[in-house]
Design a protein around this motif. Structure first.
Motif: not given
Length: 333
Positions: A137-145, A147-158
């Motif tokens: 899940e951490h990889h799914r929200e990590t961009l190439d630079d 930084t993190l693309d955080v969307e509350p509710g998308r990755e509950l474990v994070l």
């Protein structure tokens, strides 16, 4: 900054001092005991009684000779102790690099679910697939630079973790210590290290690994520093973030995120195994390196060397599997 660097240097110096003083079987205490035994035997053979004045003079004279003999013996033993220290620390680093690689690739990236033997066991006993610790899940929200693309509710474990799966908490440090210790103890014992040295040295190495991880990983993803109550505090090595070592580790890990399927550069703080097995990638493009920097025969040789440690590795795998419960998942809308 000066205080942090002094603390880090003190930690490294203490580890080296412990190893160099006691890595020879019996250590300094053993040499002192041996000197006392020789002195007692010699005085008994000479018929010297420490309770008499003339005998006391003889004992003092013998003490001087024993001290010179002990100093000479210590000087002769020093190269052997140094050799065992260097080889032992190199072996410990190799074990740490292997443990970090195996855990990152096969547990955090769920590579364990792709192993044929594991699939057979899971099918036989009707076990669920291993779900990891939120790293995917951490990889799914990590961009190439990075930084993190955080969307509350998308990755509950994070969402329940303020460091979003990037920190190395105390329970993770404990698990890695157990895993590394199971492999390091028989190896270092074989190399001549004593038990009273192996434990503090491995503890110091694991603590340094956690300090390095927590000063590096959360920060490179734009997250706050890890406090003492969560894990090894980031502030200890915070002053080294602009050093050549941190820059190399940061770029190396960025290549892991940029690789296709995040397959490559699995080592974060202890590089080495990626280069041996050929999973190192370019840190900028994430493209696999065209040529292995080590000969092909190195990997089979390393596998042969760790074969006696396989039971400990199996036990480590079981510990990880048992201690990680299923993760919370987002409900379908």
């Amino acid at each position: 900054m000066v205080r942090r660097r002094c603390f880090a240097l003190l930690l490294v110096g203490l580890t080296y001092r412990l190893a160099s003083d006691f890595v020879v079987p019996g250590g300094a205490a053993g040499r002192l005991s041996a000197t006392r035994t020789i002195r007692t035997a010699q005085t008994d053979r000479l018929g010297v009684n420490p309770g008499r004045g003339s005998s006391a003079t003889a004992v003092r004279a013998f003490d001087g000779a024993a001290w010179e003999s002990s100093s000479s013996s210590s000087a002769l033993d020093l190269p052997i102790g140094m050799a065992e220290t260097v080889v032992g620390l190199a072996a410990l680093y190799a074990i740490m690099s292997m443990a970090e690689y195996v855990y990152h690739r096969y547990f955090q990236h769920l590579g364990l679910n792709k192993v044929g033997a594991v699939r057979t066991v899971r099918k036989t006993f009707k076990l669920n697939t291993f779900q990891g610790d939120g790293h995917v899940e951490h990889h799914r929200e990590t961009l190439d630079d990075m930084t993190l693309d955080v969307e509350p509710g998308r990755e509950l474990v994070l969402d329940i973790d303020p460091f979003r799966g990037t920190s190395f908490p105390w329970h993770g440090t404990l698990k890695m210590f157990i895993g590394v210790f199971l492999l390091a103890f028989p190896t270092l014992t074989f190399l001549g290290w004593s038990a009273q040295v192996i434990v503090p040295v491995v503890v110091s190495a694991m603590l340094f690994h956690a300090l390095l991880w927590n000063a590096l990983h959360p920060h490179m993803h734009g997250l706050p520093d890890v406090p003492l109550e969560v894990g090894a505090p980031s502030w200890v090595l915070k002053g080294f973030r602009d050093s050549a070592l941190f820059n190399f580790l940061r770029e190396n890990h960025a290549g892991h995120h940029r690789a296709v399927g995040s397959h490559g550069n699995y080592n974060v703080c202890c590089p080495g195994v990626d280069q041996i097995v050929g999973t190192n990638v370019d840190p900028v493009t994430g493209v696999p390196q065209p040529k292995k920097p080590v000969p092909d025969w190195v990997a089979p040789l390393c596998l042969l060397a760790i074969t006696p440690l396989m039971p400990a590795m199996v036990l480590l795998c079981l510990v990880v599997l048992v201690t990680y419960p299923p993760l919370p998942r987002a409900t379908a809308k």
